[in-house]
Design an enzyme around this catalytic site. Structure first.
Site, PDB file in Angstrom:
ATOM      1  N   LYS A 216      37.380 -24.845  49.634  1.00  0.00           N
ATOM      2  CA  LYS A 216      37.860 -25.296  50.936  1.00  0.00           C
ATOM      3  C   LYS A 216      36.785 -26.086  51.664  1.00  0.00           C
ATOM      4  CE  LYS A 216      39.338 -23.368  55.288  1.00  0.00           C
ATOM      5  NZ  LYS A 216      39.471 -22.202  56.089  1.00  0.00           N
TER       6      LYS A 216
ATOM      7  N   GLU B 105      28.282 -18.651  44.047  1.00  0.00           N
ATOM      8  CA  GLU B 105      29.277 -17.917  44.845  1.00  0.00           C
ATOM      9  C   GLU B 105      30.427 -17.444  43.943  1.00  0.00           C
ATOM     10  OE1 GLU B 105      29.428 -16.771  47.788  1.00  0.00           O
ATOM     11  OE2 GLU B 105      28.098 -17.899  49.098  1.00  0.00           O
TER      12      GLU B 105
ATOM     13  N   TYR C   2      49.468 -27.538  54.746  1.00  0.00           N
ATOM     14  CA  TYR C   2      50.417 -27.691  55.846  1.00  0.00           C
ATOM     15  C   TYR C   2      51.540 -28.652  55.465  1.00  0.00           C
ATOM     16  CZ  TYR C   2      46.547 -25.411  58.066  1.00  0.00           C
ATOM     17  OH  TYR C   2      45.552 -24.505  58.342  1.00  0.00           O
TER      18      TYR C   2
ATOM     19  N   LYS D 249      33.474 -22.071  50.611  1.00  0.00           N
ATOM     20  CA  LYS D 249      33.983 -22.583  51.881  1.00  0.00           C
ATOM     21  C   LYS D 249      32.836 -23.289  52.578  1.00  0.00           C
ATOM     22  CE  LYS D 249      36.106 -21.292  56.250  1.00  0.00           C
ATOM     23  NZ  LYS D 249      36.761 -20.242  57.031  1.00  0.00           N
TER      24      LYS D 249
ATOM     25  N   ARG E  83      41.136 -24.956  64.579  1.00  0.00           N
ATOM     26  CA  ARG E  83      40.508 -24.217  65.685  1.00  0.00           C
ATOM     27  C   ARG E  83      41.246 -24.496  66.994  1.00  0.00           C
ATOM     28  NH1 ARG E  83      34.195 -25.192  63.794  1.00  0.00           N
ATOM     29  NH2 ARG E  83      34.443 -24.188  61.747  1.00  0.00           N
TER      30      ARG E  83
HETATM   31  C1  PBG Z   1      38.448 -18.995  59.931  1.00  0.00           C
HETATM   32  C2  PBG Z   1      39.256 -19.973  59.174  1.00  0.00           C
HETATM   33  C3  PBG Z   1      39.178 -21.350  59.361  1.00  0.00           C
HETATM   34  C4  PBG Z   1      40.155 -21.927  58.552  1.00  0.00           C
HETATM   35  C5  PBG Z   1      40.814 -20.895  57.874  1.00  0.00           C
HETATM   36  N1  PBG Z   1      40.224 -19.677  58.271  1.00  0.00           N
HETATM   37  C6  PBG Z   1      38.323 -22.169  60.279  1.00  0.00           C
HETATM   38  C7  PBG Z   1      36.886 -21.965  60.306  1.00  0.00           C
HETATM   39  O1  PBG Z   1      36.275 -21.448  59.382  1.00  0.00           O
HETATM   40  O2  PBG Z   1      36.329 -22.329  61.332  1.00  0.00           O
HETATM   41  C8  PBG Z   1      40.402 -23.387  58.502  1.00  0.00           C
HETATM   42  C9  PBG Z   1      41.709 -23.836  58.035  1.00  0.00           C
HETATM   43  C10 PBG Z   1      42.051 -25.239  58.338  1.00  0.00           C
HETATM   44  O3  PBG Z   1      41.258 -26.040  58.880  1.00  0.00           O
HETATM   45  O4  PBG Z   1      43.184 -25.603  58.026  1.00  0.00           O
HETATM   46  N2  PBG Z   1      38.003 -17.877  59.320  1.00  0.00           N
END
Ligand code: PBG
Length: 323
Positions: free
Chosen positions: A247, A232, A312, A194, A204
């Site tokens: 991600k 990782e 989405y 990630k 957010r």
């Molecule tokens: C937070 C989390 C995030 C997303 C999923 N879980 C945002 C972040 O790490 O700030 C992002 C998902 C998205 O942007 O669609 N733990």
């Protein structure tokens, strides 16, 4: 010319026959945003077509999706500031609306596969995924909180937990905790690679979960790094992850491919909020055809090697398939 590749492109029938990658509704996990209350359906300003639902309406949304063939959901809660604190205490309150909603989805739709998010940010007054002390994110102290959250989500009926926090050692820690507490069947989809990305902003907004200070660069990965993703992934495999996630997806297709080529576990990719919003915004301006851009992007993620796509666009894709 003996080789004329265009012959295999000459009709729709032949093009369909030689298609190397095909998307199916079964590939998708649909992320859903949950809020407290009754009869609430509020559009996320930066994500046209995506809503924050109260539990009653989320249940209707799940039912509608199940009927279209989408069977897996990743549910994220949005909490008001008043419920947040330093230790994310609300995350393991058994009576909190998030856990109650998960119970209700599983009670009404046992066939739905429910994934939950493990990280402190929706419940943290600091807006970080881990515990903050003197501006630092504490790793091992965070694990204990993630553990409580995980057990609460597993008790509520989660089929898959998704640690999205990027703390070191959390997959192994959560795996043993789940096993010791009788949750051997609960799967872990690890957010393996990630990245600290600009593409999470609309998410957010949806959750009001932006960090209050600093950024997430001491736990999320540097977009410049590829080998680190291998490390990782090795750790997550060794710690008992069932799925490895990359991600965001679109700017990280090479990472998806790298994990696909080097590991035998299923690979998932999170087509994140910003990737969704960019296409929606450009479509709205008439600068591109949003539907075609969506299909091309989703196909690219699968072609790169993802077995599972969190997106989405899942419902929109399913609607198109039906049409
Ligand atoms: C937070 C989390 C995030 C997303 C999923 N879980 C945002 C972040 O790490 O700030 C992002 C998902 C998205 O942007 O669609 N733990």
């Amino acid at each position: 010319m003996l080789r004329r590749p265009r012959r295999n492109r000459k009709s729709a029938v032949i093009r369909d026959m030689v298609e190397e990658t095909r998307l199916s509704v079964k590939d998708f996990i649909f992320p859903l945003f949950l809020i407290d209350g009754v009869n609430q359906k509020v559009e996320v300003a930066s994500m046209p077509g995506i809503y924050r639902f109260s539990t009653d309406l989320l249940l209707r949304e799940v039912e509608e999706c199940l009927n279209m063939g989408i069977k897996a959901f990743d549910i994220f809660p949005a909490y008001p500031e008043s419920k947040k604190d330093k230790y994310a205490t609300e995350s393991y309150n058994p009576d909190t609306f998030y856990l109650k909603a998960i119970r209700e989805v599983k009670r009404q739709y046992p066939e739905a596969c429910v994934m939950t998010d493990v990280a402190m940010d929706p419940y943290s007054s600091d807006g970080h995924d881990g515990l903050v002390e003197d501006g630092k994110i504490l790793n091992d102290e965070t694990l204990a909180i993630l553990g409580k959250m995980t057990l609460a989500q597993a008790s509520a009926g989660a089929d898959i937990i998704g640690p999205s926090d990027m703390m070191d050692g959390r997959v192994g820690y959560l795996r043993s905790l789940l096993d010791e507490n009788g949750f051997k069947e609960v799967s872990i989809m690890s957010y393996t690679a990630k990245y600290a990305s600009a593409f999470y902003n609309p998410f957010r907004d949806a959750l009001d979960s932006a960090p209050k200070s600093g950024d997430k660069k001491t736990y999320q990965m540097d977009p410049a790094n590829l080998k680190e993703a291998l490390m990782e992934a090795e750790l997550d495999v060794g710690e008992g992850a069932d799925f490895l996630m990359v991600k965001p997806a679109l700017a990280y297709l090479d990472v998806i491919k790298l994990l696909r080529d080097n590991f035998d576990l299923p690979i998932s990719a999170y087509n994140v909020s910003g990737e969704y919003s960019m296409i929606k915004a450009a479509d709205d301006k008439g600068w591109l055809d949003g539907q075609r851009a969506m299909l091309e992007s989703l196909l690219a993620i699968k072609r790169a090697g993802a077995n599972i796509i969190l997106s989405y666009f899942a419902k929109e894709f399913a609607l198109l398939q039906k049409a």
